[in-house]
Design an enzyme around this catalytic site. Structure first.
Site: not given
Length: 207
Positions: A2-3
């Site tokens: 996840p960014e």
């Protein structure tokens, strides 16, 4: 992994529902990347004051009446604490009124008066870490070297173009690696670094 935008969407998905809730119990599954930093039972009785984000970390602000052995006492008669949550490579958070029985990859449940916050992490590179405050050594070890926020204004850890320029000028590594490192600008992962450099017409290997 996840960014930053995904982490912010995760925060927005439950912050309004959990804010003000009282921690009823806490369950830990298999060990995560770092230890919790306190016994799970010590989280019981804390109130969820807010949920913020710093880079890819979700910061759960805790508060309760002073007189306890953990936390930082403030002038308003409350003790403060902090839970730092990182999703790692494969982690995800879900918040619901009722949760099914924990599965093999469900490694953290924070049960509150408003619902349960659950961390699922098959690869267990994520983490949930307690700290007395954001200024404490425990928190600064994880947060202290983070760069500016790319989606916020310059008022508080936010993006400043000149500071970003100076940060790039001070580095000699490949530009993509500088963007990924997190000390110039936070939260940029492989996908966003690649797309940004492509749109800017900059080779990722350029120093």
């Amino acid at each position: 992994m996840p960014e930053l935008p995904e982490v912010e969407v995760t925060r927005l998905s439950f912050v309004d529902r959990i804010k003000g809730a009282l921690v009823v119990s806490c369950r830990m599954g298999k060990p995560l990347r770092w230890p919790l930093g306190c016994a799970p039972t010590e989280l019981v009785g804390w109130k969820i004051a807010n949920v913020r984000r710093r880079g890819k970390y979700l910061l759960i602000d805790l508060a309760r009446k002073s007189g306890h052995t953990h936390g930082t006492d403030l002038d308003d008669g409350l003790s403060r604490g902090l839970l730092m949550v990182h999703l790692g490579m494969s982690g995800s958070l879900a918040f619901a009124d009722k949760m099914p029985l924990a599965g093999a990859h469900d490694h953290f449940d924070l049960v509150t008066s408003c619902g349960t916050l659950r961390l699922k992490d098959p690869r267990r590179f994520g983490a949930v870490v307690y700290a007395p405050s954001e200024d404490s050594p425990q928190a600064q070890k994880l947060l202290g070297k983070l760069g500016m926020e790319p989606l916020s204004d310059a008022a508080e850890n936010g993006f400043d173009l000149h500071a970003f320029y100076l940060g790039l000028q001070a580095r000699t590594s490949a530009v993509k690696q500088v963007l990924l490192a997190g000390d110039v600008v936070v939260g940029v992962g492989n996908i966003y670094a690649s797309e940004a450099l492509f749109r800017a017409g900059i080779r990722p290997t350029l120093r």
